[in-house]
Write a protein that holds these residues in place. Structure first.
Motif, PDB file in Angstrom:
ATOM      1  N   TYR A  18       3.067 -10.379 -51.412  1.00 18.58           N
ATOM      2  CA  TYR A  18       3.391  -9.050 -50.872  1.00 18.58           C
ATOM      3  C   TYR A  18       2.124  -8.337 -50.384  1.00 18.58           C
ATOM      4  O   TYR A  18       2.106  -7.777 -49.293  1.00 18.58           O
ATOM      5  N   THR A  19       1.065  -8.395 -51.189  1.00 14.15           N
ATOM      6  CA  THR A  19      -0.181  -7.711 -50.792  1.00 14.15           C
ATOM      7  C   THR A  19      -0.874  -8.420 -49.641  1.00 14.15           C
ATOM      8  O   THR A  19      -1.727  -7.835 -48.973  1.00 14.15           O
ATOM      9  N   GLN A  20      -0.494  -9.664 -49.372  1.00 12.52           N
ATOM     10  CA  GLN A  20      -1.016 -10.387 -48.212  1.00 12.52           C
ATOM     11  C   GLN A  20      -0.215 -10.091 -46.950  1.00 12.52           C
ATOM     12  O   GLN A  20      -0.509 -10.613 -45.886  1.00 12.52           O
ATOM     13  N   GLY A  21       0.815  -9.250 -47.089  1.00  8.39           N
ATOM     14  CA  GLY A  21       1.591  -8.842 -45.924  1.00  8.39           C
ATOM     15  C   GLY A  21       2.786  -9.715 -45.602  1.00  8.39           C
ATOM     16  O   GLY A  21       3.380  -9.580 -44.536  1.00  8.39           O
ATOM     17  N   ARG A  22       3.165 -10.597 -46.513  1.00  6.77           N
ATOM     18  CA  ARG A  22       4.331 -11.454 -46.261  1.00  6.77           C
ATOM     19  C   ARG A  22       5.611 -10.623 -46.346  1.00  6.77           C
ATOM     20  O   ARG A  22       5.699  -9.664 -47.110  1.00  6.77           O
ATOM     21  N   SER A  23       6.622 -11.015 -45.603  1.00  6.01           N
ATOM     22  CA  SER A  23       7.911 -10.318 -45.635  1.00  6.01           C
ATOM     23  C   SER A  23       8.670 -10.703 -46.906  1.00  6.01           C
ATOM     24  O   SER A  23       8.401 -11.744 -47.522  1.00  6.01           O
ATOM     25  N   LYS A  24       9.648  -9.879 -47.265  1.00  6.01           N
ATOM     26  CA  LYS A  24      10.463 -10.182 -48.436  1.00  6.01           C
ATOM     27  C   LYS A  24      11.209 -11.499 -48.248  1.00  6.01           C
ATOM     28  O   LYS A  24      11.371 -12.262 -49.191  1.00  6.01           O
ATOM     29  N   LEU A  25      11.655 -11.757 -47.033  1.00  2.00           N
ATOM     30  CA  LEU A  25      12.356 -13.011 -46.754  1.00  2.00           C
ATOM     31  C   LEU A  25      11.431 -14.209 -46.968  1.00  2.00           C
ATOM     32  O   LEU A  25      11.820 -15.204 -47.595  1.00  2.00           O
ATOM     33  N   GLN A  26      10.193 -14.117 -46.484  1.00  2.00           N
ATOM     34  CA  GLN A  26       9.227 -15.199 -46.681  1.00  2.00           C
ATOM     35  C   GLN A  26       8.913 -15.387 -48.162  1.00  2.00           C
ATOM     36  O   GLN A  26       8.831 -16.513 -48.651  1.00  2.00           O
ATOM     37  N   ILE A  27       8.737 -14.279 -48.874  1.00  2.00           N
ATOM     38  CA  ILE A  27       8.416 -14.352 -50.308  1.00  2.00           C
ATOM     39  C   ILE A  27       9.584 -14.990 -51.061  1.00  2.00           C
ATOM     40  O   ILE A  27       9.390 -15.860 -51.914  1.00  2.00           O
ATOM     41  N   LYS A  40      12.891  -4.875 -56.574  1.00  2.00           N
ATOM     42  CA  LYS A  40      12.639  -4.213 -57.858  1.00  2.00           C
ATOM     43  C   LYS A  40      11.175  -4.369 -58.277  1.00  2.00           C
ATOM     44  O   LYS A  40      10.541  -3.410 -58.712  1.00  2.00           O
ATOM     45  N   TYR A  41      10.643  -5.578 -58.130  1.00  2.00           N
ATOM     46  CA  TYR A  41       9.251  -5.813 -58.522  1.00  2.00           C
ATOM     47  C   TYR A  41       8.289  -5.031 -57.627  1.00  2.00           C
ATOM     48  O   TYR A  41       7.318  -4.449 -58.114  1.00  2.00           O
ATOM     49  N   ILE A  42       8.561  -5.010 -56.353  1.00  2.00           N
ATOM     50  CA  ILE A  42       7.691  -4.284 -55.413  1.00  2.00           C
ATOM     51  C   ILE A  42       7.758  -2.789 -55.686  1.00  2.00           C
ATOM     52  O   ILE A  42       6.733  -2.105 -55.685  1.00  2.00           O
ATOM     53  N   LYS A  43       8.948  -2.289 -55.964  1.00  2.00           N
ATOM     54  CA  LYS A  43       9.097  -0.864 -56.286  1.00  2.00           C
ATOM     55  C   LYS A  43       8.269  -0.498 -57.532  1.00  2.00           C
ATOM     56  O   LYS A  43       7.548   0.495 -57.543  1.00  2.00           O
ATOM     57  N   GLU A  44       8.360  -1.322 -58.561  1.00  2.00           N
ATOM     58  CA  GLU A  44       7.595  -1.065 -59.791  1.00  2.00           C
ATOM     59  C   GLU A  44       6.093  -1.215 -59.541  1.00  2.00           C
ATOM     60  O   GLU A  44       5.289  -0.456 -60.095  1.00  2.00           O
ATOM     61  N   PHE A  45       5.717  -2.170 -58.724  1.00  2.15           N
ATOM     62  CA  PHE A  45       4.309  -2.366 -58.372  1.00  2.15           C
ATOM     63  C   PHE A  45       3.759  -1.124 -57.676  1.00  2.15           C
ATOM     64  O   PHE A  45       2.697  -0.605 -58.044  1.00  2.15           O
ATOM     65  N   LEU A  46       4.482  -0.615 -56.702  1.00  4.94           N
ATOM     66  CA  LEU A  46       4.033   0.573 -55.974  1.00  4.94           C
ATOM     67  C   LEU A  46       4.019   1.805 -56.886  1.00  4.94           C
ATOM     68  O   LEU A  46       3.104   2.626 -56.806  1.00  4.94           O
ATOM     69  N   SER A  48       3.445   1.813 -60.039  1.00 10.01           N
ATOM     70  CA  SER A  48       2.363   1.694 -61.021  1.00 10.01           C
ATOM     71  C   SER A  48       1.022   2.182 -60.481  1.00 10.01           C
ATOM     72  O   SER A  48       0.126   2.509 -61.247  1.00 10.01           O
ATOM     73  N   LYS A  49       0.883   2.185 -59.134  1.00 13.60           N
ATOM     74  CA  LYS A  49      -0.363   2.579 -58.460  1.00 13.60           C
ATOM     75  C   LYS A  49      -1.557   1.696 -58.846  1.00 13.60           C
ATOM     76  O   LYS A  49      -2.699   2.086 -58.726  1.00 13.60           O
ATOM     77  N   LEU A  50      -1.254   0.494 -59.332  1.00 11.95           N
ATOM     78  CA  LEU A  50      -2.301  -0.472 -59.655  1.00 11.95           C
ATOM     79  C   LEU A  50      -2.512  -1.385 -58.453  1.00 11.95           C
ATOM     80  O   LEU A  50      -1.587  -1.646 -57.694  1.00 11.95           O
ATOM     81  N   SER A  51      -3.731  -1.865 -58.292  1.00  8.06           N
ATOM     82  CA  SER A  51      -3.999  -2.841 -57.235  1.00  8.06           C
ATOM     83  C   SER A  51      -3.533  -4.211 -57.715  1.00  8.06           C
ATOM     84  O   SER A  51      -3.300  -4.426 -58.911  1.00  8.06           O
ATOM     85  N   TYR A  52      -3.410  -5.143 -56.775  1.00  7.66           N
ATOM     86  CA  TYR A  52      -3.037  -6.506 -57.170  1.00  7.66           C
ATOM     87  C   TYR A  52      -4.070  -7.070 -58.145  1.00  7.66           C
ATOM     88  O   TYR A  52      -3.719  -7.733 -59.112  1.00  7.66           O
ATOM     89  N   GLU A  53      -5.340  -6.792 -57.890  1.00 11.55           N
ATOM     90  CA  GLU A  53      -6.406  -7.299 -58.766  1.00 11.55           C
ATOM     91  C   GLU A  53      -6.227  -6.768 -60.194  1.00 11.55           C
ATOM     92  O   GLU A  53      -6.423  -7.499 -61.162  1.00 11.55           O
ATOM     93  N   GLU A  54      -5.864  -5.489 -60.330  1.00 10.76           N
ATOM     94  CA  GLU A  54      -5.644  -4.912 -61.658  1.00 10.76           C
ATOM     95  C   GLU A  54      -4.423  -5.542 -62.328  1.00 10.76           C
ATOM     96  O   GLU A  54      -4.457  -5.859 -63.522  1.00 10.76           O
ATOM     97  N   ILE A  55      -3.370  -5.724 -61.552  1.00  5.62           N
ATOM     98  CA  ILE A  55      -2.156  -6.361 -62.071  1.00  5.62           C
ATOM     99  C   ILE A  55      -2.468  -7.776 -62.536  1.00  5.62           C
ATOM    100  O   ILE A  55      -2.032  -8.218 -63.598  1.00  5.62           O
ATOM    101  N   ASN A  56      -3.245  -8.490 -61.748  1.00  2.00           N
ATOM    102  CA  ASN A  56      -3.561  -9.884 -62.043  1.00  2.00           C
ATOM    103  C   ASN A  56      -4.381 -10.028 -63.321  1.00  2.00           C
ATOM    104  O   ASN A  56      -4.344 -11.073 -63.967  1.00  2.00           O
ATOM    105  N   GLU A  57      -5.110  -8.996 -63.692  1.00  2.00           N
ATOM    106  CA  GLU A  57      -5.921  -9.057 -64.913  1.00  2.00           C
ATOM    107  C   GLU A  57      -5.161  -8.658 -66.169  1.00  2.00           C
ATOM    108  O   GLU A  57      -5.670  -8.822 -67.275  1.00  2.00           O
ATOM    109  N   LEU A  58      -3.938  -8.154 -66.008  1.00  4.77           N
ATOM    110  CA  LEU A  58      -3.142  -7.783 -67.179  1.00  4.77           C
ATOM    111  C   LEU A  58      -2.720  -9.026 -67.947  1.00  4.77           C
ATOM    112  O   LEU A  58      -2.512 -10.095 -67.355  1.00  4.77           O
TER     113      LEU A  58
END
Length: 72
Positions: A18-27, A40-46, A48-58
């Motif tokens: 998603y953060t690489q700009g892929r469409s939902k259909l592609q994902i 649902k996941y994208i909504k929660e991600f947005l 959370s206001k966390l970056s992908y890098e922060e999410i990835n370190e959780l």
């Protein structure tokens, strides 16, 4: 049909694409996750206001607390 638990690495993969700009259909095609679940996941991600890098370190537990929807 009951919801199957999702692997935390799958959530990380969804958010990376998603953060690489892929469409939902592609994902959805690439990961096998339904577009409604992706939304649902994208909504929660947005929300959370966390970056992908922060999410990835959780930890998996912290990621689960953010993204696993209970009682659905």
């Amino acid at each position: 049909m009951a919801n199957k638990p999702i692997n935390m690495s799958k959530i990380r993969q969804v958010l990376r694409l998603y953060t690489q700009g892929r469409s939902k259909l592609q994902i959805a095609f690439h990961t096998g996750v339904s577009r409604n679940t992706l939304k649902k996941y994208i909504k929660e991600f947005l929300k959370s206001k966390l970056s992908y890098e922060e999410i990835n370190e959780l930890s998996d537990k912290d990621l689960e607390d953010l993204f696993v929807f209970k009682n659905e």
